[in-house]
Design an enzyme around this catalytic site. Sequence first.
Site, PDB file in Angstrom:
ATOM      1  N   ILE A 136      51.888  23.413  59.615  1.00 28.54           N
ATOM      2  CA  ILE A 136      50.665  23.267  60.425  1.00 28.54           C
ATOM      3  C   ILE A 136      50.457  21.821  60.869  1.00 28.54           C
ATOM      4  CG2 ILE A 136      49.379  25.265  59.560  1.00 28.54           C
ATOM      5  CD1 ILE A 136      47.799  23.267  57.763  1.00 28.54           C
ATOM      6  N   SER A 196      47.723  25.847  47.097  1.00 29.76           N
ATOM      7  CA  SER A 196      46.584  26.615  46.578  1.00 29.76           C
ATOM      8  C   SER A 196      46.414  26.620  45.055  1.00 29.76           C
ATOM      9  CB  SER A 196      46.707  28.071  47.051  1.00 29.76           C
ATOM     10  OG  SER A 196      47.810  28.695  46.405  1.00 29.76           O
ATOM     11  N   THR A 221      37.551  28.089  49.807  1.00 23.78           N
ATOM     12  CA  THR A 221      37.364  28.544  48.428  1.00 23.78           C
ATOM     13  C   THR A 221      35.977  28.188  47.892  1.00 23.78           C
ATOM     14  OG1 THR A 221      38.112  28.024  46.173  1.00 23.78           O
ATOM     15  CG2 THR A 221      38.555  26.378  47.818  1.00 23.78           C
ATOM     16  N   ASP A 222      35.536  28.916  46.868  1.00 17.74           N
ATOM     17  CA  ASP A 222      34.280  28.562  46.194  1.00 17.74           C
ATOM     18  C   ASP A 222      34.446  27.315  45.327  1.00 17.74           C
ATOM     19  OD1 ASP A 222      35.827  29.638  44.146  1.00 17.74           O
ATOM     20  OD2 ASP A 222      34.328  31.095  43.468  1.00 17.74           O
ATOM     21  N   GLU A 223      35.696  26.894  45.085  1.00 18.46           N
ATOM     22  CA  GLU A 223      35.914  25.763  44.170  1.00 18.46           C
ATOM     23  C   GLU A 223      35.391  24.449  44.746  1.00 18.46           C
ATOM     24  OE1 GLU A 223      39.697  25.849  42.138  1.00 18.46           O
ATOM     25  OE2 GLU A 223      39.827  28.015  42.382  1.00 18.46           O
ATOM     26  N   TYR A 254      42.990  19.959  44.072  1.00 27.52           N
ATOM     27  CA  TYR A 254      42.997  21.112  44.991  1.00 27.52           C
ATOM     28  C   TYR A 254      41.638  21.277  45.674  1.00 27.52           C
ATOM     29  CZ  TYR A 254      42.404  25.986  46.431  1.00 27.52           C
ATOM     30  OH  TYR A 254      42.099  27.121  47.144  1.00 27.52           O
ATOM     31  N   LYS A 293      40.507  20.893  49.639  1.00 24.35           N
ATOM     32  CA  LYS A 293      39.913  21.982  50.424  1.00 24.35           C
ATOM     33  C   LYS A 293      38.528  21.562  50.948  1.00 24.35           C
ATOM     34  CE  LYS A 293      41.205  25.605  51.184  1.00 24.35           C
ATOM     35  NZ  LYS A 293      42.078  26.181  52.255  1.00 24.35           N
ATOM     36  N   LEU A 351      46.474  33.255  37.151  1.00 24.38           N
ATOM     37  CA  LEU A 351      46.179  33.911  35.871  1.00 24.38           C
ATOM     38  C   LEU A 351      46.627  35.377  35.803  1.00 24.38           C
ATOM     39  CD1 LEU A 351      44.791  33.710  33.053  1.00 24.38           C
ATOM     40  CD2 LEU A 351      42.756  34.649  34.148  1.00 24.38           C
TER      41      LEU A 351
HETATM   42  P1  NAD Z   1      49.405  30.864  48.664  1.00 18.00           P
HETATM   43  O1  NAD Z   1      49.763  29.587  47.966  1.00 18.00           O
HETATM   44  O2  NAD Z   1      49.841  32.164  48.065  1.00 18.00           O
HETATM   45  O3  NAD Z   1      49.960  30.831  50.151  1.00 18.00           O
HETATM   46  C1  NAD Z   1      49.871  29.705  50.975  1.00 18.00           C
HETATM   47  C2  NAD Z   1      50.815  29.906  52.156  1.00 18.00           C
HETATM   48  O4  NAD Z   1      50.716  28.747  53.000  1.00 18.00           O
HETATM   49  C3  NAD Z   1      52.278  30.019  51.730  1.00 18.00           C
HETATM   50  O5  NAD Z   1      52.900  31.075  52.438  1.00 18.00           O
HETATM   51  C4  NAD Z   1      52.884  28.690  52.133  1.00 18.00           C
HETATM   52  O6  NAD Z   1      54.273  28.759  52.473  1.00 18.00           O
HETATM   53  C5  NAD Z   1      52.029  28.312  53.332  1.00 18.00           C
HETATM   54  N1  NAD Z   1      51.975  26.861  53.575  1.00 18.00           N
HETATM   55  C6  NAD Z   1      51.771  25.872  52.654  1.00 18.00           C
HETATM   56  N2  NAD Z   1      51.803  24.679  53.258  1.00 18.00           N
HETATM   57  C7  NAD Z   1      51.992  24.919  54.595  1.00 18.00           C
HETATM   58  C8  NAD Z   1      52.074  24.086  55.735  1.00 18.00           C
HETATM   59  N3  NAD Z   1      51.996  22.746  55.631  1.00 18.00           N
HETATM   60  N4  NAD Z   1      52.255  24.659  56.941  1.00 18.00           N
HETATM   61  C9  NAD Z   1      52.379  26.005  57.063  1.00 18.00           C
HETATM   62  N5  NAD Z   1      52.317  26.845  56.004  1.00 18.00           N
HETATM   63  C10 NAD Z   1      52.114  26.307  54.788  1.00 18.00           C
HETATM   64  O7  NAD Z   1      47.832  30.806  48.834  1.00 18.00           O
HETATM   65  P2  NAD Z   1      46.768  31.994  48.927  1.00 18.00           P
HETATM   66  O8  NAD Z   1      46.289  32.305  47.563  1.00 18.00           O
HETATM   67  O9  NAD Z   1      47.312  33.068  49.789  1.00 18.00           O
HETATM   68  O10 NAD Z   1      45.577  31.241  49.667  1.00 18.00           O
HETATM   69  C11 NAD Z   1      45.449  31.279  51.094  1.00 18.00           C
HETATM   70  C12 NAD Z   1      44.232  30.492  51.491  1.00 18.00           C
HETATM   71  O11 NAD Z   1      43.071  31.050  50.879  1.00 18.00           O
HETATM   72  C13 NAD Z   1      44.264  29.028  51.050  1.00 18.00           C
HETATM   73  O12 NAD Z   1      43.714  28.238  52.072  1.00 18.00           O
HETATM   74  C14 NAD Z   1      43.382  28.993  49.808  1.00 18.00           C
HETATM   75  O13 NAD Z   1      42.789  27.739  49.641  1.00 18.00           O
HETATM   76  C15 NAD Z   1      42.373  30.061  50.145  1.00 18.00           C
HETATM   77  N6  NAD Z   1      41.750  30.757  49.006  1.00 18.00           N
HETATM   78  C16 NAD Z   1      42.520  31.292  48.012  1.00 18.00           C
HETATM   79  C17 NAD Z   1      41.902  31.967  46.968  1.00 18.00           C
HETATM   80  C18 NAD Z   1      42.697  32.614  45.870  1.00 18.00           C
HETATM   81  O14 NAD Z   1      42.123  33.110  44.886  1.00 18.00           O
HETATM   82  N7  NAD Z   1      44.027  32.677  45.944  1.00 18.00           N
HETATM   83  C19 NAD Z   1      40.511  32.092  46.927  1.00 18.00           C
HETATM   84  C20 NAD Z   1      39.756  31.526  47.973  1.00 18.00           C
HETATM   85  C21 NAD Z   1      40.389  30.869  49.009  1.00 18.00           C
HETATM   86  P1  TYD Z   2      43.980  30.302  38.314  1.00 19.21           P
HETATM   87  O1  TYD Z   2      44.536  31.673  38.518  1.00 19.21           O
HETATM   88  O2  TYD Z   2      44.921  29.148  38.259  1.00 19.21           O
HETATM   89  O3  TYD Z   2      42.839  30.082  39.414  1.00 19.21           O
HETATM   90  P2  TYD Z   2      41.738  28.882  39.552  1.00 19.21           P
HETATM   91  O4  TYD Z   2      42.087  27.767  38.667  1.00 19.21           O
HETATM   92  O5  TYD Z   2      41.893  28.523  40.998  1.00 19.21           O
HETATM   93  O6  TYD Z   2      40.427  29.524  39.223  1.00 19.21           O
HETATM   94  O7  TYD Z   2      43.173  30.304  36.945  1.00 19.21           O
HETATM   95  C1  TYD Z   2      42.087  31.189  36.719  1.00 19.21           C
HETATM   96  C2  TYD Z   2      41.494  30.836  35.391  1.00 19.21           C
HETATM   97  O8  TYD Z   2      42.444  31.158  34.360  1.00 19.21           O
HETATM   98  C3  TYD Z   2      41.203  29.348  35.232  1.00 19.21           C
HETATM   99  O9  TYD Z   2      40.003  29.196  34.478  1.00 19.21           O
HETATM  100  C4  TYD Z   2      42.394  28.812  34.445  1.00 19.21           C
HETATM  101  C5  TYD Z   2      42.780  29.997  33.575  1.00 19.21           C
HETATM  102  N1  TYD Z   2      44.223  30.124  33.247  1.00 19.21           N
HETATM  103  C6  TYD Z   2      44.612  30.298  31.921  1.00 19.21           C
HETATM  104  O10 TYD Z   2      43.783  30.333  30.992  1.00 19.21           O
HETATM  105  N2  TYD Z   2      45.946  30.451  31.661  1.00 19.21           N
HETATM  106  C7  TYD Z   2      46.905  30.399  32.640  1.00 19.21           C
HETATM  107  O11 TYD Z   2      48.105  30.494  32.332  1.00 19.21           O
HETATM  108  C8  TYD Z   2      46.472  30.223  33.998  1.00 19.21           C
HETATM  109  C9  TYD Z   2      47.474  30.171  35.119  1.00 19.21           C
HETATM  110  C10 TYD Z   2      45.117  30.092  34.257  1.00 19.21           C
END
Ligand code: NAD
Ligand code: TYD
Length: 353
Positions: free
Chosen positions: A58, A83, A132-134, A158, A162, A198
């Site tokens: 991007i 992420s 994200t909510d984070e 992270y 964001k 997790l």
């Molecule tokens: P992910 O890590 O599984 O996927 C991220 C994707 O982005 C990957 O396919 C990666 O190859 C691509 N990517 C990374 N850097 C890039 C770059 N410079 N250019 C183009 N592509 C690139 O993440 P996810 O869990 O699918 O999260 C997607 C979005 O949602 C993120 O913006 C994350 O912050 C947000 N989000 C995730 C969660 C969650 O629980 N996973 C919750 C809220 C918001």
């Molecule tokens: P994670 O899936 O990394 O999401 P986030 O940190 O973005 O919320 O972790 C979810 C919760 O689980 C977080 O409080 C950290 C905890 N966690 C563990 O206790 N053990 C693990 O191995 C992982 C990956 C996360």
Amino acid sequence: MILVTGGAGFIGANFVLDWLATNEEPVVNIDKLTYAGNLHNLASLKGDARHVFVQGDIGDSALLSRLLQEHRPRAVVNFAAESHVDRSIHGPEDFIQTNVVGTFRLLESVRGYWNALPDAEKQGFRFLHVSTDEVYGSLAADAPAFTEDHLYEPNSPYSASKAASDHLVRAWHHTYGLPVLTTNCSNNYGPLHFPEKLIPLMIVNALAGKPLPIYGDGMQVRDWLYVKDHCSAIRRVLEGGRLGETYNVGGWNEKPNVEIVNTVCALLDELRPRADGQSYAGQITYVKDRPGHDRRYAIDARKLERELGWKPAETFESGIRKTVQWYLENPEWVAQVQSGAYRDWVQTQYASA
Ligand code: NAD
Ligand code: TYD
């Protein structure tokens, strides 16, 4: 045509698959294919002319400008990001590059394209930023759930990256008039989730007979949402969200980590019992806590429900069962996506307490 970034990752791939399952409108999907991006996620779209995949960053302004000119999307949905909180502790640089610099460059490419559109197309164009909510930081045990006007108090590399990207998106709306929307979602789970997070990590480790590492006391609370519900919320915001607004997305499913891990173990005990008849819960191991670990996240999603009528379709019970079943049915996907170097670092960082 819409343009999706990061559509080979967990949420992006679920979004693209759902979009094309219910919609004829084509998708151009740009993804760098980092460790988290996986074309196996999109294997079912092979040969489907409605899906154009481009490997790219991007932050590559020339590529983005060319793709926008060529495909002339009516909307851009930005999923691309680094992420994972633990990776951001291990190496924050990539998070700044992609989440901050990358989002800035993407915004600039999109602004150039949008500015040159004819009036009618310019009016209808949308840039939706997935966040994200984070960004809101950590909630006290008795504090009300995050609303959209909660302060930004990010605590990890992270979440700080964001938060920075959310601010850039906001500024591009206020300063340049770019028609943006931002969604801030709670923790997702479901199919195609990379087994560093997790829930998939616990499923994969349990089946492999490995320890199930719980950080600290395991009483940290996250608010869980099935990934398909996040995708439906993004679509709703894309179609009806008010310009410049942010929308919180969540399922009112606050749970401590230890409960999540026990639920996964109980489902595995039922669906794939251990050969020795013991529970997978016996593999739980308490390890050192994550540095700067946020204690609690909780999302108040009432604005999205009130303004756009969105509600999640899954309860936590139905979603987690589907998720465990998906991992049991897709062991080859798990084998394909696991990576060596990061796994070694995690084993050292979170050695048994
Ligand atoms: P992910 O890590 O599984 O996927 C991220 C994707 O982005 C990957 O396919 C990666 O190859 C691509 N990517 C990374 N850097 C890039 C770059 N410079 N250019 C183009 N592509 C690139 O993440 P996810 O869990 O699918 O999260 C997607 C979005 O949602 C993120 O913006 C994350 O912050 C947000 N989000 C995730 C969660 C969650 O629980 N996973 C919750 C809220 C918001
Ligand atoms: P994670 O899936 O990394 O999401 P986030 O940190 O973005 O919320 O972790 C979810 C919760 O689980 C977080 O409080 C950290 C905890 N966690 C563990 O206790 N053990 C693990 O191995 C992982 C990956 C996360």
